[in-house]
Structure formats: structure tokens, C-alpha cells
Design a protein around this motif. Structure first.
Motif, PDB file in Angstrom:
ATOM      1  N   VAL A 178      -8.484  -0.114   1.046  1.00 35.01           N
ATOM      2  CA  VAL A 178      -9.214   1.008   0.700  1.00 35.01           C
ATOM      3  C   VAL A 178      -8.464   2.192   0.989  1.00 35.01           C
ATOM      4  N   TRP A 179      -7.455   2.387   1.813  1.00 38.54           N
ATOM      5  CA  TRP A 179      -6.713   3.622   2.074  1.00 38.54           C
ATOM      6  C   TRP A 179      -6.048   3.730   1.036  1.00 38.54           C
ATOM      7  N   ALA A 180      -5.139   2.803   0.378  1.00 35.22           N
ATOM      8  CA  ALA A 180      -4.420   2.817  -0.724  1.00 35.22           C
ATOM      9  C   ALA A 180      -4.958   3.246  -2.114  1.00 35.22           C
ATOM     10  N   ASN A 181      -6.436   2.841  -2.389  1.00 32.04           N
ATOM     11  CA  ASN A 181      -7.006   3.297  -3.366  1.00 32.04           C
ATOM     12  C   ASN A 181      -8.143   4.624  -3.033  1.00 32.04           C
ATOM     13  N   ALA A 200       1.354  -8.830  14.808  1.00 34.00           N
ATOM     14  CA  ALA A 200       2.478  -9.090  14.109  1.00 34.00           C
ATOM     15  C   ALA A 200       1.716  -9.128  12.637  1.00 34.00           C
ATOM     16  N   VAL A 201       0.810 -10.352  12.458  1.00 34.05           N
ATOM     17  CA  VAL A 201       0.491 -10.541  11.204  1.00 34.05           C
ATOM     18  C   VAL A 201      -0.453  -9.376  10.653  1.00 34.05           C
ATOM     19  N   PRO A 202      -1.360  -8.837  11.638  1.00 30.30           N
ATOM     20  CA  PRO A 202      -2.135  -7.850  11.071  1.00 30.30           C
ATOM     21  C   PRO A 202      -1.383  -6.483  10.982  1.00 30.30           C
ATOM     22  N   PHE A 203      -0.246  -6.383  11.512  1.00 31.90           N
ATOM     23  CA  PHE A 203       0.500  -5.105  11.117  1.00 31.90           C
ATOM     24  C   PHE A 203       1.086  -5.057   9.836  1.00 31.90           C
ATOM     25  N   PHE A 204       1.769  -6.531   9.716  1.00 32.10           N
ATOM     26  CA  PHE A 204       2.273  -6.689   8.315  1.00 32.10           C
ATOM     27  C   PHE A 204       1.421  -6.489   7.332  1.00 32.10           C
ATOM     28  N   ALA A 205       0.026  -7.012   7.393  1.00 28.87           N
ATOM     29  CA  ALA A 205      -0.926  -6.866   6.303  1.00 28.87           C
ATOM     30  C   ALA A 205      -1.257  -5.408   6.026  1.00 28.87           C
ATOM     31  N   LEU A 206      -1.405  -4.615   7.059  1.00 31.14           N
ATOM     32  CA  LEU A 206      -1.627  -3.192   6.977  1.00 31.14           C
ATOM     33  C   LEU A 206      -0.749  -2.363   6.208  1.00 31.14           C
ATOM     34  N   VAL A 207       0.724  -2.882   6.329  1.00 29.79           N
ATOM     35  CA  VAL A 207       1.824  -2.049   5.635  1.00 29.79           C
ATOM     36  C   VAL A 207       2.086  -2.777   4.363  1.00 29.79           C
ATOM     37  N   SER A 208       1.452  -3.915   4.090  1.00 27.50           N
ATOM     38  CA  SER A 208       1.960  -4.600   2.905  1.00 27.50           C
ATOM     39  C   SER A 208       0.763  -4.806   1.717  1.00 27.50           C
ATOM     40  N   ALA A 209      -0.505  -4.928   2.368  1.00 25.51           N
ATOM     41  CA  ALA A 209      -1.475  -5.033   1.426  1.00 25.51           C
ATOM     42  C   ALA A 209      -2.040  -3.974   0.700  1.00 25.51           C
ATOM     43  N   GLY A 210      -1.694  -2.838   0.779  1.00 25.72           N
ATOM     44  CA  GLY A 210      -2.238  -1.550   0.215  1.00 25.72           C
ATOM     45  C   GLY A 210      -1.606  -1.522  -1.250  1.00 25.72           C
ATOM     46  N   VAL A 211      -2.290  -2.274  -2.047  1.00 30.41           N
ATOM     47  CA  VAL A 211      -2.023  -2.467  -3.620  1.00 30.41           C
ATOM     48  C   VAL A 211      -2.740  -1.441  -4.467  1.00 30.41           C
ATOM     49  N   PRO A 237      -8.748   8.726  -2.137  1.00 29.31           N
ATOM     50  CA  PRO A 237      -7.943  10.118  -2.384  1.00 29.31           C
ATOM     51  C   PRO A 237      -6.962  10.374  -1.358  1.00 29.31           C
ATOM     52  N   ALA A 238      -6.784   9.750  -0.334  1.00 28.11           N
ATOM     53  CA  ALA A 238      -5.734   9.952   0.583  1.00 28.11           C
ATOM     54  C   ALA A 238      -4.670   8.787   0.500  1.00 28.11           C
ATOM     55  N   ASP A 239      -4.578   8.496  -0.845  1.00 28.26           N
ATOM     56  CA  ASP A 239      -3.538   7.413  -1.047  1.00 28.26           C
ATOM     57  C   ASP A 239      -2.048   7.905  -0.665  1.00 28.26           C
ATOM     58  N   SER A 240      -1.927   9.176  -0.880  1.00 31.95           N
ATOM     59  CA  SER A 240      -0.422   9.859  -0.506  1.00 31.95           C
ATOM     60  C   SER A 240      -0.012   9.507   1.054  1.00 31.95           C
ATOM     61  N   SER A 241      -1.311   9.399   1.897  1.00 26.71           N
ATOM     62  CA  SER A 241      -1.012   9.487   3.177  1.00 26.71           C
ATOM     63  C   SER A 241      -0.452   7.940   3.662  1.00 26.71           C
ATOM     64  N   TYR A 242      -1.141   6.939   2.697  1.00 24.51           N
ATOM     65  CA  TYR A 242      -0.676   5.674   3.106  1.00 24.51           C
ATOM     66  C   TYR A 242       0.689   5.443   2.754  1.00 24.51           C
ATOM     67  N   HIS A 243       1.093   6.194   1.705  1.00 25.75           N
ATOM     68  CA  HIS A 243       2.474   5.805   1.127  1.00 25.75           C
ATOM     69  C   HIS A 243       3.397   6.630   2.404  1.00 25.75           C
ATOM     70  N   ALA A 244       3.175   7.608   2.650  1.00 25.43           N
ATOM     71  CA  ALA A 244       3.894   8.276   3.797  1.00 25.43           C
ATOM     72  C   ALA A 244       3.733   7.545   5.148  1.00 25.43           C
ATOM     73  N   PHE A 245       2.579   6.950   5.353  1.00 25.70           N
ATOM     74  CA  PHE A 245       2.599   5.945   6.686  1.00 25.70           C
ATOM     75  C   PHE A 245       3.541   4.763   6.544  1.00 25.70           C
TER      76      PHE A 245
END
Length: 393
Positions: free
Chosen positions: A42-45, A272-283, A47-55
């Protein structure tokens, strides 16, 4: 009087309580990882998608958050996987070759068939990219067990143990693939330093040194030198897990491996796994029809949704025919089909392999395929497990 051999042995009495704890932590972790993945999507798609990339590109020490997820958090995940694998082979359900035959064969077929189907799709397509053949090879045990806990609480313990063992062996195969296929340049000095520290870990285990303060700096240094060597850092986690003692000494209530697995499994599953999901699943989901016609997406979908159940169930069936073993009295082939479908939930390791196989839009397409296939596999598996006898009488 002949003894009927069953294809899925029941867990040993001493293993049942321990296995139940592992299953609970993995199930809860799968639900948390699902929530983190939805937040990332949701975050990556939005209007605040740029903040996800910055994160995800925010630097913390030597790595950004995205790489801390893939190289750091998943090292803990693979350390626990190494402990599980060591325990299964030494004191668990894989210690007897005859009992290990079914889950090991099912796991190997469950890796090979999806890889072959993906390759077939991408070799025959004009714009195919066969380099992603390893993406649909992995099973995400946390997600699979989370689905199983929701729809299959009534299922026999042997079936749950089968899924856990299958995923552990599956992880080992994919770990070998990561170490061999996705290592381009090796810095020998750093690799030797990492291996020397792993040997020190093993020696201290043999000497029965029990202080965690001794092992923690060794683990961190082993991980760092492995990262710097060019070999994926998660291999350090697996290596140390496999070198940890899991057999109890006389009078010992719990082995070091059991203690570490009991303490770290919840941390791995819940953090660990939820953190990885948060930083990797933003497609970024864009392109619409283009994604549906992308051979990478199609290959991943076919590999996970069709290839996994074909490989897992087919491997199991072949072993039963060759060994004349029989299905457990409390199981049905419909239940086996449902669990085989759950093996198509790739997620964690498949997302990691997507990043190792491709970059940029290609990696995003592969991840989109992984996420879509995992959802489809979860729904189909849940549906079959709800009504197994309607599917296979």
C-alpha cells in the motif's frame, strides 16, 4: 505378521511439545509478515511512494534498511533454519533414512519441478529471462503454517510435521543454490576469516562453552566477513546453525541448539521476517496487462502454483509406489494435496532470490509474481484443506 510402513512417521514423544512451540511461533510470524507485506504494498503504491523509497534506502551504519533486511534480518531467519535442519537430521524425524525419504524426495521434487516449468516458460518466450529459475523453488514455512493454523487446526500432527520438515529441507536446497549460483566474486581472505570463526564456534561447542557473550561477537564477525567475502551473508547464519550442538548431554535438560531455537524462533518469526517483508515487498504495481504477459511473472506463477504441488505430491506418490509404503490411517490424499499446494507459498526466500536474480523493473516483476502466486497458493490450499474429500474422494 508383517508391519505396515507408513509414509509419514509420527514425531517422537519428546519432540511433540517442542514441535508445537515452533509451529505456533512460525504461524504467528507468518501473519505478522503478511501484515508487513500489505503495509509495504500500500505504501509503495500510494501518493507517498517516494517516502517508502526514502525509508528503505535510509543508511544505518554500513548498510541501508533494504540490505539490512536481506543480509541482516534474514541471517537470523537462516540461522534458525540451520538449527531446525540440524535438529531434524540428528534427533528429529530425519535421523532415520527410511523416515527421511518421503519429505526429502518431496522437497527435492518441489524445487526441481517449479524451476523446470519457469525455465520452460522463459526459454520459449521471445523476451524470456531464464535466469530467474530459482525464484519459484522456495517454500515460505511461516506463511504456509499460518494458513494451516487457520484452516487446518484439526489436521494430524504427522501432516504438520511433514510440512515443517519439507520446508526445512527446501530451505537447505535453496541455500545451496544461493551460495553456488549467486556468488560472482569471492574475496578469499574474508571468506577464510569467516570460516575460521565458524570453526572456532564449533570448537567452543565441542568444549561445552555455554556463555552467550562468547558466541555473540563470533557470530557478528562471522556474518560480517561472510558479507564482505562476496558470498551472501545469510550463509553465515546457516553455517553457524549447523555447527551448533543439538544432542543433549546426559543429565542436560535442553541442548544449546534447543535453547537457541526456543529463544530465537519467536524473534525471527515476529521481527526479522516481518521487517524483511516491509523493506522488500513494496513492489510498484503498474503496467497492468503488461505484467500479465511478462514471462517472468507467468513463470513464477506457474512454478509456484502448479509446479510446487506437482513436485511435492508427485515425489511423495512415487516414493509410496516404489517402497510400497501406505498413507497414514488418519490422512487422506486430499489433505496431502492441500499441503502440497501450501508449499507454493514462496514469499520470504523467493523475494530474496528475486533480488539476487534481477534488478530494477525485472526484480519488481518477479516480486509481483511471487506475491500473486503466494496468495493464490494460500487460497487454493486452504480451500482443498477445508474440503479434502470433495477434491480427492
Amino acid at each position: 505378521m508383517s508391519v505396515v510402513r507408513r509414509i509419514l512417521p509420527l514425531p517422537a514423544p519428546g519432540e511433540t511439545a517442542f514441535l508445537s512451540g515452533v509451529l505456533r511461533s512460525e504461524s504467528v510470524g507468518g501473519l505478522l509478515a503478511l501484515g508487513a507485506a500489505l503495509v509495504a504494498l500500500v505504501w509503495a503504491n500510494s501518493p507517498a511512494d517516494s517516502s517508502y523509497h526514502a525509508f528503505i534506502t535510509f543508511d544505518v551504519g554500513p548498510l541501508d534498511l533494504e540490505h539490512w533486511g536481506a543480509d541482516g534480518a534474514l541471517t537470523l531467519f537462516f540461522f534458525v533454519a540451520g538449527l531446525e535442519l540440524k535438529r531434524e537430521f540428528v534427533v528429529g524425524s530425519l535421523r532415520r533414512p527410511a523416515d527421511a525419504l518421503v519429505p526429502v524426495t518431496a522437497a527435492l521434487c518441489g524445487v526441481a519441478v517449479p524451476a523446470l516449468l519457469y525455465t520452460l516458460v522463459n526459454v520459449t518466450a521471445s523476451s524470456g529471462r531464464p535466469g530467474g529459475w530459482a525464484i519459484p523453488a522456495a517454500t515460505d514455512i511461516a506463511f504456509a503454517l499460518a494458513v494451516l493454523s487457520v484452516v487446518g487446526s484439526h489436521l494430524p500432527a504427522s501432516l504438520r510435521a511433514f510440512l515443517l520438515t519439507l520446508a526445512v529441507v527446501d530451505d537447505l536446497v535453496v541455500i545451496v543454490i544461493i551460495a553456488v549460483v549467486f556468488t560472482d566474486t569471492v574475496h578469499v581472505v574474508d571468506l577464510l576469516a569467516s570460516l575460521a570463526l565458524a570453526v572456532l564456534w564449533a570448537v567452543l561447542q565441542r568444549m561445552r562453552v555455554g556463555s552467550g557473550w562468547v558466541y555473540l561477537p563470533i557470530a557478528v564477525a562471522t556474518w560480517w566477513f561472510m558479507h564482505e567475502s562476496g558470498v551472501h551473508a545469510t550463509i553465515a547464519g546457516v553455517l553457524l546453525g549447523l555447527l551448533t550442538r543439538v544432542r543433549r548431554d546426559p543429565g542436560e535438560e535442553h541442548s544449546p541448539g534447543e535453547v537457541l531455537e526456543h529463544r530465537l524462533s519467536p524473534v525471527s518469526a515476529a521481527l526479522a521476517v516481518p521487517f524483511f517483508a516491509l523493506v522488500s515487498a513494496g513492489v510498484p504495481i503498474s503496467g497492468g496487462d503488461a505484467l500479465l504477459h511478462d514471462p517472468v511473472v507467468i513463470g513464477v506463477l506457474i512454478g509456484l502454483v502448479l509446479g510446487k504441488p506437482i513436485g511435492v505430491l508427485g515425489g511423495t506418490y512415487v516414493v509410496t509406489r516404489l517402497t510400497r509404503a501406505e498413507l497414514n490411517e488418519d490422512l487422506t490424499w486430499g489433505q496431502m494435496l492441500g499441503v502440497s499446494m501450501l508449499a507454493g507459498i514462496g514469499f520470504t526466500v523467493s523475494l530474496l532470490v528475486s533480488d539476487l536474480s534481477f534488478s530494477g523493473p525485472e526484480a519488481d516483476a518477479a516480486k509481483a509474481g511471487v506475491l500473486a502466486a503466494s496468495v493464490i497458493a494460500a487460497l487454493l490450499g486452504a480451500l482443498v484443506l477445508r474440503h479434502p474429500r470433495r477434491v480427492v474422494p
